[in-house]
Each structure stands twice: as structure tokens, then as C-alpha cells.
Design a protein around this motif. Structure first.
Motif, PDB file in Angstrom:
ATOM      1  N   UNK A 149       0.713  -1.116   0.104  1.00 49.23           N
ATOM      2  CA  UNK A 149      -0.103  -0.008   0.049  1.00 49.23           C
ATOM      3  C   UNK A 149       0.925   1.139   0.039  1.00 49.23           C
ATOM      4  N   UNK A 150       1.792   1.108   0.885  1.00 44.58           N
ATOM      5  CA  UNK A 150       2.746   2.608   0.943  1.00 44.58           C
ATOM      6  C   UNK A 150       3.613   2.417  -0.411  1.00 44.58           C
ATOM      7  N   UNK A 151       4.162   1.370  -0.848  1.00 42.18           N
ATOM      8  CA  UNK A 151       4.973   1.521  -1.899  1.00 42.18           C
ATOM      9  C   UNK A 151       4.205   1.845  -3.305  1.00 42.18           C
ATOM     10  N   UNK A 152       2.840   1.494  -3.286  1.00 43.28           N
ATOM     11  CA  UNK A 152       1.994   1.987  -4.140  1.00 43.28           C
ATOM     12  C   UNK A 152       1.587   3.484  -4.016  1.00 43.28           C
ATOM     13  N   UNK A 153       1.613   4.032  -2.971  1.00 33.24           N
ATOM     14  CA  UNK A 153       1.359   5.360  -2.734  1.00 33.24           C
ATOM     15  C   UNK A 153       2.735   6.181  -3.244  1.00 33.24           C
TER      16      UNK A 153
ATOM     17  N   UNK B 274       4.845   5.374  -5.522  1.00 32.35           N
ATOM     18  CA  UNK B 274       4.793   5.213  -7.213  1.00 32.35           C
ATOM     19  C   UNK B 274       3.668   6.269  -7.599  1.00 32.35           C
ATOM     20  N   UNK B 275       2.441   6.180  -6.937  1.00 34.42           N
ATOM     21  CA  UNK B 275       1.452   7.154  -7.616  1.00 34.42           C
ATOM     22  C   UNK B 275       1.753   8.603  -7.417  1.00 34.42           C
ATOM     23  N   UNK B 276       2.246   9.048  -6.301  1.00 39.30           N
ATOM     24  CA  UNK B 276       2.740  10.373  -6.118  1.00 39.30           C
ATOM     25  C   UNK B 276       3.675  10.847  -7.131  1.00 39.30           C
ATOM     26  N   UNK B 277       4.661  10.000  -7.727  1.00 39.31           N
ATOM     27  CA  UNK B 277       5.682  10.380  -8.708  1.00 39.31           C
ATOM     28  C   UNK B 277       4.954  10.550  -9.833  1.00 39.31           C
ATOM     29  N   UNK B 278       4.065   9.762 -10.180  1.00 44.28           N
ATOM     30  CA  UNK B 278       3.247   9.649 -11.721  1.00 44.28           C
ATOM     31  C   UNK B 278       2.351  11.172 -11.656  1.00 44.28           C
ATOM     32  N   UNK B 279       1.424  11.396 -10.449  1.00 41.41           N
ATOM     33  CA  UNK B 279       0.644  12.319 -10.230  1.00 41.41           C
ATOM     34  C   UNK B 279       1.683  13.724 -10.332  1.00 41.41           C
ATOM     35  N   UNK B 280       3.065  13.842  -9.833  1.00 44.42           N
ATOM     36  CA  UNK B 280       3.591  14.968  -9.944  1.00 44.42           C
ATOM     37  C   UNK B 280       4.101  15.109 -11.390  1.00 44.42           C
ATOM     38  N   UNK B 281       4.420  14.207 -11.955  1.00 41.11           N
ATOM     39  CA  UNK B 281       4.887  14.208 -13.412  1.00 41.11           C
ATOM     40  C   UNK B 281       3.868  14.946 -14.380  1.00 41.11           C
TER      41      UNK B 281
ATOM     42  N   UNK C  91      -9.907   8.640 -11.210  1.00 40.51           N
ATOM     43  CA  UNK C  91     -10.277   7.004 -11.210  1.00 40.51           C
ATOM     44  C   UNK C  91      -8.972   6.338 -10.490  1.00 40.51           C
ATOM     45  N   UNK C  92      -7.725   6.684 -10.823  1.00 42.98           N
ATOM     46  CA  UNK C  92      -6.522   5.780 -10.398  1.00 42.98           C
ATOM     47  C   UNK C  92      -6.590   6.162  -8.708  1.00 42.98           C
ATOM     48  N   UNK C  93      -6.772   7.299  -8.536  1.00 45.26           N
ATOM     49  CA  UNK C  93      -6.619   7.684  -6.872  1.00 45.26           C
ATOM     50  C   UNK C  93      -7.788   6.770  -6.205  1.00 45.26           C
TER      51      UNK C  93
ATOM     52  N   UNK D 128      -9.688   2.973  -2.562  1.00 47.80           N
ATOM     53  CA  UNK D 128     -10.799   1.801  -2.449  1.00 47.80           C
ATOM     54  C   UNK D 128     -10.456   0.579  -2.635  1.00 47.80           C
ATOM     55  N   UNK D 129      -9.046   0.404  -3.071  1.00 48.05           N
ATOM     56  CA  UNK D 129      -8.487  -0.741  -3.530  1.00 48.05           C
ATOM     57  C   UNK D 129      -9.521  -1.745  -4.505  1.00 48.05           C
TER      58      UNK D 129
END
Length: 176
Positions: free
Chosen positions: A79-83, A85-92, A131-133, A138-139
Motif C-alpha cells: 500500500x505504501x509503495x503504491x502510494x 509510485x502514485x505520487x511520482x506519477x501525479x507529480x509528473x 479513477x486511479x486515486x 478503495x483498493x
């Protein structure tokens, strides 16, 4: 101890939602600036990118604290590693929204024709961010797969937008 972790995880989810929302706003502003040729709106989009950058740093710090302060099980680590990764993509994505505004000087006030699907591309990207967030919080695996499928549609719009803008600039290049 688990209640504290769950509370911290809920805060992490809330911060991810806020970051996603800021990214959606940046995209919306960047496209509006591009379509209207409005430098003031472009500056506003750029300020959202700086906000997104700060959110990434804050969330990353929060994730690292969770990793260091808790004895996590494998699911929590995922869960934390996915977060992270997600913040890196959102920042990009926020960076790319700002990049859109850098096209304005090259258009020199010329309007984009309606056949260039800028709005459709932006709406698709915003939907994917939302939708990705949502899928993460919501997993929801089905929603995550739907986001992946929608990526091809956005890619198609992007290729058409890029070709259209290059064509406009090539017809009458400016100093930029």
C-alpha cells in the motif's frame, strides 16, 4: 498500535486525494490557458505545479515515516509503495500540465481548431487521475484495469493534439 497506523493511512489517502485534485485543477487550467491563449491562466497552472511538487515531498515524507515507525506486514508495504509510485506519477502529470502552458508563445495568439481534441484529451487525463486515486484508496482492481484501458484513448488524443499543434506552428513559426 494498528489503530494509529490505520489513522495515518487514512491521512495518507486524504493527502493523495488532495494531490490528485490539485493535479486535475492544473490540467484544467493549462488546457484553458492553451485554448484561450491566456498567459495569466498559464501562470496559475504553473503555481499549481509548484503546489503539487510540495505535496509530493510531503506525502513521500509521510510514507517514509510510516515505513520507519511501524512494523509493517507485506500488504501494508504494498500500500505504501503504491502510494510512493502514485505520487511520482501525479507529480509528473502536474509537470506536463505546466509544459502545456509553455506552448503559448509559439502559438502567438492563434486559436486551435475544433478538430484538435485538446478538451477530450484533458477530460480523459482528469478522469484517469480521479479513477486511479479512487482505485488506490478503495483498493478497486476493476477500476484500476479500467484506467489502464482508458490510457490508449488518451494516448490517441495526445498524438492527434501533438500533430495538430506542430502543424499550426509549422505553418507560421514565431519567435516563441
Amino acid at each position: 498500535m494498528r489503530n494509529l497506523f490505520d489513522s495515518q493511512l487514512n491521512t495518507l489517502h486524504r493527502k493523495l486525494i488532495e494531490m490528485g485534485s490539485a493535479c486535475e485543477t492544473a490540467i484544467d487550467l493549462a488546457v484553458k490557458a492553451l485554448l484561450e491563449g491566456n498567459a495569466d491562466i498559464a501562470h496559475e497552472a504553473a503555481s499549481h505545479d509548484r503546489e503539487i511538487d510540495q505535496m509530493e515531498r510531503d506525502i513521500e515524507s509521510r510514507c517514509l515515516k510510516l515505513l520507519l515507525q511501524q512494523q509493517l506486514v507485506a500488504k501494508d508495504l504494498r500500500v505504501i509503495s503504491a502510494a510512493l509510485k502514485m505520487i511520482t506519477d501525479i507529480e509528473r502529470i502536474g509537470d506536463q500540465a505546466e509544459d502545456i502552458t509553455e506552448i503559448l508563445p509559439y502559438l502567438a495568439g492563434r486559436k486551435l481548431p475544433d478538430n484538435i481534441p485538446v478538451r477530450e484529451m484533458a477530460a480523459g487525463v482528469i478522469r484517469m487521475v480521479t479513477d486511479s486515486v479512487d482505485a488506490y484508496v478503495k483498493q478497486d482492481l476493476e477500476l484500476a484495469y479500467a484506467v489502464m484501458k482508458h490510457d490508449d484513448i488518451v494516448d490517441d488524443h495526445f498524438n492527434r493534439v501533438k500533430a495538430g499543434i506542430i502543424g499550426i506552428i509549422a505553418e507560421n513559426p514565431t519567435e516563441g
